[in-house]
Design a protein around this motif. Structure first.
Motif, short mmCIF file in Angstrom:
data_model
loop_
_atom_site.label_atom_id
_atom_site.label_comp_id
_atom_site.label_asym_id
_atom_site.label_seq_id
_atom_site.Cartn_x
_atom_site.Cartn_y
_atom_site.Cartn_z
N ALA A 106 -15.09 37.13 -14.19
CA ALA A 106 -15.73 35.89 -14.65
C ALA A 106 -15.71 35.79 -16.17
O ALA A 106 -15.49 34.71 -16.73
CB ALA A 106 -17.17 35.82 -14.13
N LYS A 107 -15.95 36.91 -16.84
CA LYS A 107 -15.91 36.89 -18.31
C LYS A 107 -14.56 36.42 -18.82
O LYS A 107 -14.47 35.52 -19.67
CB LYS A 107 -16.20 38.29 -18.87
N ILE A 108 -13.49 37.05 -18.33
CA ILE A 108 -12.17 36.71 -18.85
C ILE A 108 -11.75 35.32 -18.38
O ILE A 108 -11.00 34.61 -19.09
CB ILE A 108 -11.12 37.78 -18.43
N ALA A 109 -12.25 34.88 -17.23
CA ALA A 109 -11.93 33.53 -16.76
C ALA A 109 -12.49 32.47 -17.70
O ALA A 109 -11.88 31.42 -17.89
CB ALA A 109 -12.46 33.32 -15.34
N THR A 110 -13.66 32.74 -18.29
CA THR A 110 -14.21 31.76 -19.24
C THR A 110 -13.28 31.63 -20.45
O THR A 110 -13.10 30.52 -20.97
CB THR A 110 -15.62 32.16 -19.72
N LEU A 111 -12.70 32.74 -20.89
CA LEU A 111 -11.75 32.70 -22.01
C LEU A 111 -10.49 31.94 -21.61
O LEU A 111 -9.99 31.10 -22.37
CB LEU A 111 -11.40 34.12 -22.44
N CYS A 112 -9.97 32.22 -20.42
CA CYS A 112 -8.77 31.53 -19.94
C CYS A 112 -9.00 30.03 -19.83
O CYS A 112 -8.13 29.23 -20.20
CB CYS A 112 -8.35 32.09 -18.58
N MET A 113 -10.16 29.63 -19.34
CA MET A 113 -10.47 28.21 -19.21
C MET A 113 -10.50 27.54 -20.58
O MET A 113 -9.97 26.44 -20.75
CB MET A 113 -11.81 28.02 -18.50
N GLU A 114 -11.12 28.20 -21.54
CA GLU A 114 -11.27 27.60 -22.87
C GLU A 114 -9.91 27.34 -23.53
O GLU A 114 -9.72 26.32 -24.21
CB GLU A 114 -12.10 28.52 -23.77
N HIS A 115 -8.97 28.26 -23.30
CA HIS A 115 -7.67 28.16 -23.98
C HIS A 115 -6.55 27.69 -23.04
O HIS A 115 -5.38 27.77 -23.42
CB HIS A 115 -7.33 29.50 -24.61
N GLY A 116 -6.91 27.23 -21.85
CA GLY A 116 -5.91 26.71 -20.92
C GLY A 116 -4.90 27.75 -20.48
O GLY A 116 -3.73 27.43 -20.24
N ILE A 117 -5.35 29.00 -20.36
CA ILE A 117 -4.45 30.09 -19.97
C ILE A 117 -4.38 30.16 -18.44
O ILE A 117 -5.35 30.52 -17.78
CB ILE A 117 -4.94 31.44 -20.53
N MET A 148 -21.08 31.74 -18.31
CA MET A 148 -21.21 32.38 -17.00
C MET A 148 -22.59 32.99 -16.82
O MET A 148 -23.28 33.32 -17.79
CB MET A 148 -20.15 33.46 -16.83
N ILE A 149 -22.97 33.13 -15.57
CA ILE A 149 -24.17 33.84 -15.15
C ILE A 149 -23.71 35.04 -14.33
O ILE A 149 -22.77 34.93 -13.54
CB ILE A 149 -25.10 32.94 -14.32
N ALA A 150 -24.34 36.18 -14.51
CA ALA A 150 -24.02 37.38 -13.73
C ALA A 150 -25.16 37.70 -12.78
O ALA A 150 -26.32 37.74 -13.18
CB ALA A 150 -23.76 38.57 -14.64
N ILE A 151 -24.80 37.92 -11.50
CA ILE A 151 -25.76 38.40 -10.49
C ILE A 151 -25.18 39.70 -9.95
O ILE A 151 -24.38 39.70 -9.01
CB ILE A 151 -25.96 37.37 -9.36
N PRO A 152 -25.52 40.83 -10.55
CA PRO A 152 -24.88 42.11 -10.17
C PRO A 152 -25.37 42.62 -8.82
O PRO A 152 -26.53 42.45 -8.46
CB PRO A 152 -25.30 43.05 -11.30
N SER A 153 -24.44 43.27 -8.10
CA SER A 153 -24.78 43.87 -6.81
C SER A 153 -24.61 45.37 -6.83
O SER A 153 -24.67 46.02 -5.79
CB SER A 153 -23.93 43.25 -5.69
N THR A 154 -24.35 45.93 -8.02
CA THR A 154 -24.28 47.38 -8.20
C THR A 154 -25.07 47.74 -9.45
O THR A 154 -25.70 46.88 -10.07
CB THR A 154 -22.82 47.87 -8.35
N LEU A 155 -25.03 49.02 -9.83
CA LEU A 155 -25.84 49.51 -10.94
C LEU A 155 -25.03 49.78 -12.20
O LEU A 155 -25.53 50.40 -13.14
CB LEU A 155 -26.55 50.81 -10.52
N SER A 156 -23.80 49.30 -12.28
CA SER A 156 -22.93 49.68 -13.39
C SER A 156 -23.45 49.22 -14.74
O SER A 156 -23.23 49.86 -15.76
CB SER A 156 -21.51 49.14 -13.18
N GLY A 157 -24.12 48.07 -14.80
CA GLY A 157 -24.66 47.57 -16.05
C GLY A 157 -23.64 46.90 -16.94
O GLY A 157 -23.95 46.54 -18.08
N GLY A 158 -22.42 46.70 -16.46
CA GLY A 158 -21.38 46.10 -17.29
C GLY A 158 -21.67 44.67 -17.69
O GLY A 158 -21.04 44.15 -18.63
N GLU A 159 -22.61 44.04 -17.03
CA GLU A 159 -22.94 42.65 -17.37
C GLU A 159 -23.69 42.53 -18.69
O GLU A 159 -23.81 41.44 -19.25
CB GLU A 159 -23.78 42.01 -16.24
N TYR A 160 -24.18 43.66 -19.21
CA TYR A 160 -24.98 43.61 -20.43
C TYR A 160 -24.14 43.72 -21.70
O TYR A 160 -24.62 44.19 -22.73
CB TYR A 160 -26.03 44.72 -20.42
#
Length: 232
Positions: A106-117, A148-160
């Motif tokens: 989702a993070k990288i998709a926001t970048l792709c959307m912004e630049h039409g990638i 984007m909004i993140a709703i994590p289903s694991t404990l990795s914490g990568g959303e922070y």
């Protein structure tokens, strides 16, 4: 363009907890004025549980689509596929529901959307690079306007954090992409989602969370926010 002196600081507004994810997401979509919410979700949550149905029902007509094809170790191909689908849906907000790969997608998709990638090669040049002394070199590019909004289903914490790892399988290469506006605008925590995670995945993601904390604490580019969080 980055504002001078602020380009490294995350652009997260809130962490929402204490109520079901569906209720929180509907409230956040209302708060943000989002009318076209595109869900990027774990396939297992989508096909083996009713959690995604709850989110769709809570959003009602605001739900613009669902994508559940994110592979492990987010790839360039899946990233641009998500961007294409979200652009076609005229999405004004992305929501990641799942583990670290889904959140990174989702993070990288926001970048792709912004630049039409919409082609994997289009990401060339946006990756984080290092100079000969090992110092980070960040390209100064326009950040995402669709958040984007993140709703994590694991404990990795990568959303922070505002960075993500994306795999280029053609070159057998993992690359980091970063912009402060790739940070989730909101993180929604609902422990009920964790009951669907297999024990080995849950324990493995918890170990990964410790890895993230150690990396953040040892980083020469740390911030007061990350230092205070990882010490807790």
């Amino acid at each position: 363009m980055h504002e001078k002196g602020t380009h490294l600081f995350p652009a997260m507004e809130r962490v929402d907890f204490g109520r079901p994810a569906a209720q929180s997401l509907a409230a956040e979509a209302e708060r943000l004025g989002s009318q076209r919410v595109f869900l990027i979700v774990s396939r297992s949550l989508n096909t083996r549980t009713d959690e995604i149905v709850k989110l769709r029902e809570a959003l009602g007509e605001r739900c613009a689509g669902v994508y559940d094809g994110v592979p492990q170790h987010t790839t360039r191909e899946s990233s641009v596929a998500i961007a294409r689908a979200a652009l076609e849906a005229k999405a004004d907000l992305l929501v990641a529901v799942g583990g670290g790969s889904v959140v990174d997608a989702a993070k990288i998709a926001t970048l792709c959307m912004e630049h039409g990638i919409v082609d994997p090669d289009g990401l060339d040049g946006f990756e984080v690079k290092f100079d000969s002394a090992g110092r980070v070199s960040l390209k100064n590019f326009r950040g995402p306007t669709v958040r984007m909004i993140a709703i994590p289903s694991t404990l990795s914490g990568g959303e922070y954090n505002a960075g993500c790892l994306v795999t280029d399988p053609r070159r057998n290469l993992k690359q980091t992409f970063f912009h402060r506006m790739m940070m989730p605008i909101t993180i929604i925590l609902d422990p009920a989602l964790l009951r669907h995670a297999p024990d080995d995945l849950l324990l493995g993601s918890g170990t990964r969370a410790m890895d993230h904390a150690i990396e953040a604490l040892c980083s020469p580019r740390g911030t007061p926010l990350t230092d205070s969080v990882v010490r807790r």
